[in-house]
Structures are given as C-alpha cells and as structure tokens.
Write a protein that holds these residues in place. Structure first.
Motif, short mmCIF file in Angstrom:
data_model
loop_
_atom_site.label_atom_id
_atom_site.label_comp_id
_atom_site.label_asym_id
_atom_site.label_seq_id
_atom_site.Cartn_x
_atom_site.Cartn_y
_atom_site.Cartn_z
N ALA A 195 -17.94 -91.68 10.84
CA ALA A 195 -18.19 -90.70 11.90
C ALA A 195 -17.69 -89.31 11.52
CB ALA A 195 -17.52 -91.16 13.20
N SER A 196 -17.37 -89.12 10.26
CA SER A 196 -16.81 -87.82 9.86
C SER A 196 -17.93 -86.82 9.59
CB SER A 196 -15.93 -87.98 8.60
OG SER A 196 -16.72 -88.34 7.49
N CYS A 197 -17.78 -85.66 10.15
CA CYS A 197 -18.62 -84.50 9.84
C CYS A 197 -17.79 -83.27 10.18
CB CYS A 197 -19.95 -84.53 10.60
SG CYS A 197 -19.81 -84.43 12.39
N VAL A 198 -18.20 -82.13 9.70
CA VAL A 198 -17.36 -80.94 9.83
C VAL A 198 -17.08 -80.64 11.30
CG1 VAL A 198 -17.10 -78.52 9.19
CG2 VAL A 198 -18.44 -80.04 7.74
N GLY A 199 -18.12 -80.69 12.12
CA GLY A 199 -17.95 -80.36 13.53
C GLY A 199 -17.01 -81.30 14.26
N ASN A 200 -16.97 -82.56 13.85
CA ASN A 200 -16.12 -83.54 14.52
C ASN A 200 -14.64 -83.24 14.33
OD1 ASN A 200 -17.07 -85.42 16.29
ND2 ASN A 200 -17.22 -87.09 14.82
N ASP A 201 -14.29 -82.50 13.29
CA ASP A 201 -12.88 -82.12 13.08
C ASP A 201 -12.35 -81.31 14.26
OD1 ASP A 201 -12.97 -83.37 10.67
OD2 ASP A 201 -12.51 -81.59 9.46
N LEU A 227 -6.49 -90.42 10.34
CA LEU A 227 -7.21 -89.54 9.42
C LEU A 227 -7.82 -88.40 10.23
CD1 LEU A 227 -8.93 -92.41 7.41
CD2 LEU A 227 -6.88 -91.14 6.76
N PRO A 228 -7.07 -87.34 10.47
CA PRO A 228 -7.49 -86.32 11.43
C PRO A 228 -8.68 -85.47 11.02
CG PRO A 228 -5.45 -85.67 10.34
CD PRO A 228 -5.72 -87.08 9.93
N SER A 229 -8.97 -85.38 9.73
CA SER A 229 -10.06 -84.51 9.30
C SER A 229 -11.04 -85.26 8.41
CB SER A 229 -9.51 -83.30 8.52
OG SER A 229 -9.14 -83.68 7.21
N MET A 230 -12.20 -84.65 8.25
CA MET A 230 -13.22 -85.21 7.36
C MET A 230 -12.70 -85.31 5.93
SD MET A 230 -17.01 -83.65 6.69
CE MET A 230 -18.03 -84.22 5.31
N VAL A 231 -11.96 -84.32 5.51
CA VAL A 231 -11.43 -84.32 4.14
C VAL A 231 -10.44 -85.47 3.95
CG1 VAL A 231 -10.17 -82.97 2.42
CG2 VAL A 231 -11.80 -81.84 3.94
N ASP A 232 -9.69 -85.79 4.98
CA ASP A 232 -8.76 -86.92 4.91
C ASP A 232 -9.51 -88.25 4.92
OD1 ASP A 232 -6.41 -85.28 5.06
OD2 ASP A 232 -6.75 -85.07 7.21
N ALA A 233 -10.61 -88.32 5.67
CA ALA A 233 -11.29 -89.60 5.90
C ALA A 233 -12.24 -90.00 4.78
CB ALA A 233 -12.06 -89.54 7.23
N GLU A 234 -12.90 -89.03 4.18
CA GLU A 234 -14.01 -89.35 3.28
C GLU A 234 -13.63 -90.22 2.08
OE1 GLU A 234 -17.78 -89.54 3.50
OE2 GLU A 234 -16.63 -88.28 4.87
N PRO A 235 -12.45 -90.06 1.48
CA PRO A 235 -12.11 -90.92 0.34
C PRO A 235 -12.10 -92.41 0.64
CG PRO A 235 -10.66 -89.00 0.39
CD PRO A 235 -11.44 -88.99 1.66
N ALA A 236 -12.02 -92.79 1.92
CA ALA A 236 -12.04 -94.21 2.27
C ALA A 236 -13.30 -94.90 1.80
CB ALA A 236 -11.88 -94.38 3.78
N ILE A 265 -12.75 -96.89 6.91
CA ILE A 265 -14.17 -96.72 6.59
C ILE A 265 -14.96 -96.40 7.85
CG2 ILE A 265 -16.19 -97.74 5.48
CD1 ILE A 265 -14.36 -99.69 4.08
N LEU A 266 -14.62 -97.09 8.94
CA LEU A 266 -15.30 -96.83 10.21
C LEU A 266 -15.04 -95.39 10.66
CD1 LEU A 266 -17.07 -98.17 12.37
CD2 LEU A 266 -14.98 -98.84 13.56
N ARG A 267 -13.81 -94.94 10.49
CA ARG A 267 -13.49 -93.55 10.81
C ARG A 267 -14.30 -92.59 9.94
NH1 ARG A 267 -13.47 -88.93 11.10
NH2 ARG A 267 -11.74 -87.45 11.23
N ALA A 268 -14.40 -92.89 8.64
CA ALA A 268 -15.16 -92.03 7.73
C ALA A 268 -16.64 -91.99 8.09
CB ALA A 268 -14.98 -92.51 6.29
#
Length: 703
Positions: A374-380, A533-542, A369-372
């Motif tokens: 900070a997820s945004c497209v640019g951060n990938d 979780l390397p990408s936003m798409v991987d992280a967001e479901p958390a 959840i903490l990783r998610a």
C-alpha cells in the motif's frame, strides 16, 4: 436501479449475454471453458471471437481498437489502431480484426518503467488478451474505441504490468484453497476466487481555480496553503446533503460507469469538505481491479465535463482528511460459499476458524510486505495522521471473534460465541432489530467486518492490484502449509483443532481491537515486535527481503528479478515525484509568492510613509508591525527557498535508487516543509487580492 439504468448497465461491454447471443454455441463453450478453467484458446476460436467482437463494436460506432493494459506507471495505457485494412485496387477498404490482433499486441516495452528488465535498445514487449475481463467500448472526443483488457510482458517473459502478477496470485490462491477444502471433505466446489470491493475516495474542486494552482496541476496536491477558518471540525459534511452541482456530476459518473459494466452502488459526502466516496458492488478481484482503474479515469474525465477537477491524491490539502481506497477482500467458491462467513456460531465453525487463523498467520508473518503493498508517495502524508490507519499492520477481529480465540488459547476449546442482541432506541415507533455481535473499528488497517477483511491502507490514487496480489499470495502460502498438514494427517478434525489453537496463540500479537490512532498503540506495537514502517522509503525494501522472494517465487507470482525491478521502479518513482514537487515549490515561491509579498510590503511601506507625512502624530504601530512581520517571514522564506534549491540539486546527484530515495525523503521533504511554513503564515497576512492563487477556502468551499 431504474428501468433506464438496468437497460444502460453493460451496454458498452462485450459480456456474457452478448457472447451467448452472438457466438456459435461451440465457440461460446470453448471460450467459457478457457475463462473458467484456464484451458488454451485455439486459433480458430479466437478468429471467430475477434470477428464477432469487431462487428459488435462497429455497430456501436467503433472505428479503432486498443489493447488496454496497466504498466508499472500505475495508470492504464492504450494505443489505438483502426479496423480498416489496406485499400484495394478500387480505393475502397473494409473493416477487419483478426484473432491474432485480438490475442497479441506489441507495444514498445522500453518506453515504460521496467526497473532494468528492459534496456532502451531492447524494445520488444507483448500484450496478451485477458479473456477473464470482458472487452468494452470507451466513448470520448476521439470517438468510440474497443478496449481489450490485456497483460503486458517483456520479450523474455517478465511481467511489466500490474495485471499479470495479480492473475498469477489468483491462480495460486485457488490451487491452495481447493487443496485445503478437499482435505476438509469438500468435494463439490471446483474453484475459489478472491472477491474485492474498492471504496474510492476523491475530492472535487472548481476547474478554473484548479488551473490557477501550479501545485495541483503538477503534483496533484497543494504544496502551499494556510488553513481556512473552517475545516471539517463541525462534522457536517460526512453524509451531508449533496450539493446540486456535485449531484449532477455523480449522476453522470454513474451512467458512464454503468455503461462500462461497473456496478457503482454507493455515493456520499466524505468527512472533509469537497471530499466524496463512490463504492461498487463486489466482484472477482481481477475484474474489480480493472473496474477501479476505469472508475478513477471516469471520475476525472466527467469532472472536466462539469467544469471541475477530480483530485485522487491521498493528501491534496494539509490539515484535513486525506483520501484512501478501502480494499474489501473475501474468498468465495464457484458454488457460492463465502469462506469468510462465520455463521451464527463461529466457535463451532471449524472451517471458518481454520481459515481465519491462517490469515492471521499470513498477516503477522508478512506484515511488512502487506504494508509495502500500500506504499505510494501520497500515502506518506496520510497514514498515521489521525484520519487513516497507522503504518503499523494489525488485525481487528471484534469482540465476538477475539473472545472465541481467547477461549481456544486459554482452555484449548471454544464453547460459546457472544451474541449481538437487539438494538433498542427507547422510541416505541422505531423498530427494534438484531444488531451485529461486534462493533466496527475505523482505525484498524486490516479489519474483519462480518464476512470479509477491509484493508484500509491502500491509497486513493493507487491501483488495488499490488495489495491484492500480496494478500492473495501470502494467504496462499498459509493455506498451503495447512493443506500439507491435513493431507498427511490421520485425524483431520484433531489436526484442525491443533492448528487453530497454535495459530491463534502464536499470532495473537497482531490482533488489536483498540484505538490505532493513539500514541499508546505505537508504543504497544513496538513492545509486541510489530514492524512500524512510516514511509514508502522505509517499507519498499520488504518486497525484496529473502523470505518475500522465496514466497513469491514458490507460488509463481514474481521472480526475484521482477521483484527487484518493481522495488526499483517504485523507489525511482518516489524520487521523481518529490523532485517534481520540490521544483514546483521553487517555481511557485520564486515567481508567485515572493513577488506578491514584495508588492504587499512595498504598498504597506508607501502607506506608512503617506500616513506619517499627512499626520506625523498618527499611531502607525499596526502598519509597522505588519511590515516588520511580513519582512521577517519574507527573509525566512528566501532562506528556505535557497536551502531547498541546494538540497534538491544535491539529491538529484545521488546515485543508486535506494540512496536517492532516502536523500529525497530525509533532506528534500523537510526542506519543502521548511519553505511552506513561512509562506502559509504570509498568506494569513498578505492582502487576498495580491495573493497569487486560490486559497484553501476558495478550493474546498466554492465547488
């Protein structure tokens, strides 16, 4: 700060000094009680505050006011209404501003991202005055506007913004922290508040060059660009002398921010050419979040004034450092106790060790959840690229604290703390001084740095609200469990000791003091069972896994519907962003790069024929080689362009937000990279006069 700067600071803020001077004593005390304790503000008090606020603003040239809020777009929103009321019989008007207008606004909720919480035909939404963040005046070409920080919710009460959940999380953390402190015998502190300092990184480029690049205009980052002969490999930009043009800009930014009450403190050149950083003094999390939004807006506005463009994207240039926003987080009581201060002998500081290990527990259990957060497209394009923390959450504690925890785990008791010692340089004229007990680790995503945690994952363009909302909530959950144990304990000191040892042992896997950039750490993290979780798409479901929903609902921060809506908004935003980037690449490749290469190859072919005609024996192997190479790359580029057009069109037809985001991530992004490769290689061949837009060298070295 010079005397002029001290006079300037807060000049455009309806702050405590202004309120104490202008409001009647009882009204001031009622408002302060609402701010301090959350007591309901009565209508009569609101009327007086509104009238006083209006008079203060009008005296400073304001003609309009706005409810300033932070919808799920990630930027701020505002609608300006003038203070004038309907003209009377004589055609005259007066300035008015009521308590109702101060407290409540009604923007169109259906026009902002809502993740399905609002339909197009369900337009009503409300903004509500957040009196804990002071009103301020914005000055720009449209005049002076009174900005009133507000929360934004739907007609049915769901949060449609980033402020409301943050305020809820601050409230939850305060309740659980005070339970913990009371159980430990603290009877004097009345409130605990998270404090935040967000270090803002950004790039500056010349505005005329910016306007010649469609990718910077539409996407905020370069989608094509060959690496220049020099990048950041000489390490000469970090903390280097600030260029005069940039220095004048920074001075202007500081003055604008100081007037808004933003305590801009530290400025310097960052690692990459044309990259800089601005850091404020710490403040309460809610106010710090508002001020960071103002900082980003001011950086961009002032850049235009100086003939530059400010790039807040996490990765505006490939091959050189991207930009982040280090979110420094601590927890402080109203009587000045920093609960993350270890003291000189942390092994004896039971309260600190209990809080520290509780945070370790929270980070370990909710790393995804903490990783998610900070997820945004640019951060990938930034995380895990040898310039920023990896996408794996770990905690750096440093040698001193790791040693204390190791003692507790191995022996059950900590008997000593490593000391810092004295720093000796070997030069007699340089002063010796005490050094810290531990080094720093810039590769860690969540590092303890003396008396705070530095969450280094947050993207430079992102709001810090989500990261702090998640951090506050998961720490509140951990504190709640500790408070439950202590409140039913007959031996609080022994229970504290047992919990510290238990949490240190059970969550030791999340502690890592080594090189987070290394491939060895990726393998070690997998062995430890830490999520990657390397990408936003991987992280967001958390955000919508059952445990996350249960935690957020338990502490009243998010409902299940609000979490699902946010996940939908972010995933849909991912798809839209990649789609815009893909279409921009298609446009630039088809209308600019390919025609330029065709002109170059045509000129080269004409030159080749001319040389052969003039001198049949001449060696034309260079021209032939260049022509063949350029033609081959041109063909590769056209093939890649055709592929991108096709896969982007196919991705646009995919139904379902998760499925769509996955299609853009798995198929469109690789197709974009495939198109870029031959284009960047062609840039190194084609005559610079024919290349259709400024190069990396032009952008980052000619500011």
């Amino acid at each position: 700060m010079s005397e002029a700067a001290t006079e300037l600071f807060g000049a455009n803020v309806f702050n405590d000094v202004v309120m104490r001077e202008r409001l009647p004593k009882k009204v001031y005390e009622d408002l302060k009680r609402t701010i301090r304790e959350g007591a309901e503000l009565n209508r009569a008090t609101a009327e007086v505050v509104a009238n006083t606020m209006k008079d203060w603003a009008v005296e400073r040239g304001a003609t309009h006011y706005t409810h300033w809020f932070q919808p799920l777009t990630g930027v701020t929103a505002e609608k300006h209404d003038s203070f004038i009321c309907a003209p009377g019989p004589e055609g005259k008007t007066i300035m008015e501003f009521s308590g109702k207008e101060l407290i409540k606004g009604e923007p169109d909720a259906s026009s902002f991202p809502s993740g399905g919480l609002r339909s197009t035909f369900e337009a009503r939404g409300y903004t509500s005055w957040d009196c804990t963040s002071p009103a301020f005046l914005k000055e720009d070409a449209s005049g002076v506007v009174l900005c009133i920080p507000t929360a934004f919710c739907s007609y049915t009460g769901e949060a449609l913004d980033k402020k409301t959940p943050l305020l809820r999380s601050i409230q939850a953390l305060n309740i659980q922290t005070m339970r913990l402190l009371r159980a430990l015998g603290n009877t004097t502190s009345k409130r605990a508040t998270p404090s935040v300092g967000a270090e803002q990184e950004y790039f500056l480029v010349d505005r005329q060059k910016f306007l010649q690049r469609k990718d910077l205009i539409y996407a905020g980052r370069t989608l094509f660009g060959a690496k220049p002969p020099k990048g950041q490999e000489m390490d000469d930009h970090y903390f280097g002398s600030i260029r005069e043009r940039v220095g004048v800009y920074m001075k202007d930014v500081n003055q604008e921010l100081w007037k808004l009450g933003v305590p801009a403190k530290t400025q310097h050149n960052e690692a990459a050419p044309a990259q800089h950083e601005l850091a404020p003094i710490y403040g309460e999390a809610n106010l710090a979040t508002d001020q960071n939004q103002l900082m980003m807006e001011t950086l961009k506005k002032v850049a235009a004034r100086h003939g530059m463009a400010c790039l807040l994207h996490e990765k505006p240039f490939d091959g050189i450092n991207g930009s982040g926003k280090h979110n420094n987080w601590s927890l402080t009581t109203d009587d000045g106790i920093n609960l993350l201060e270890p003291g000189k002998t942390p092994h004896e500081n039971i309260q600190f060790l209990l809080i520290l290990t509780s945070i370790l527990k929270a980070v370990d259990e909710h790393a995804d959840i903490l990783r998610a957060s900070a997820s945004c497209v640019g951060n990938d394009y930034r995380l895990g690229r040898q310039e920023a923390p990896p996408a794996i959450i770990s905690v750096f504690l440093g040698e001193q604290l790791e040693d204390v925890l190791s003692q507790l785990i191995d022996t059950g008791t900590a008997t000593h703390s490593i000391k810092g010692g004295r720093l000796k340089t070997g030069v007699s004229t340089l002063p010796a001084f005490s050094k810290d007990a531990t080094d720093r680790n810039r590769t860690s995503p969540f590092a303890f740095t003396g008396n705070k945690f530095e969450f280094r994952m947050v993207g430079s363009s992102d709001s810090i609200s989500c990261a702090n909302t998640v951090l506050n909530t998961m720490v509140a959950e951990a504190f709640c469990e500790v408070a439950d144990e202590l409140e039913r304990s007959d031996d609080v000191p022994m229970t504290c000791h047992n919990l510290i040892k238990k949490y240190a042992a059970e969550h030791q896997r999340v502690v890592f003091n080594g090189n987070g950039y290394s491939e060895e750490w990726v393998q070690e993290a997998a062995r430890r069972g830490l999520p990657n979780l390397p990408s936003m798409v991987d992280a967001e479901p958390a955000l919508i896994r059952p445990e996350a929903i249960a935690m957020f609902e338990r502490f009243g921060v998010f409902s299940k519907a609000e979490l699902e809506a946010r996940a939908e908004v972010k995933l849909e935003g991912y798809s839209k962003t990649v789609n815009i980037e893909a279409k921009t690449m298609i446009d630039m490749a088809g209308k600019q790069i390919i025609p330029a290469v065709i002109r170059y190859t045509s000129d080269l072919a004409s030159s080749l024929r001319s040389v052969r005609d003039a001198c049949p024996e001449a060696d034309v192997s260079v021209q032939q080689g260049l022509l063949m190479k350029a033609s081959r790359l041109l063909a590769e580029m056209q093939q890649a362009l055709d592929l991108l057009i096709r896969v982007n069109g196919e991705a646009a037809q995919v139904e379902g937000v998760m499925e769509s985001a996955r299609a853009y991530h798995d198929r469109v992004v690789p197709a974009m990279e495939a198109l870029r490769a031959p284009a960047d290689e062609l840039e190194m061949i084609v005559d610079k006069d024919l290349w259709p837009f400024p190069s990396y060298g032009d952008l980052i070295f000619e500011v």
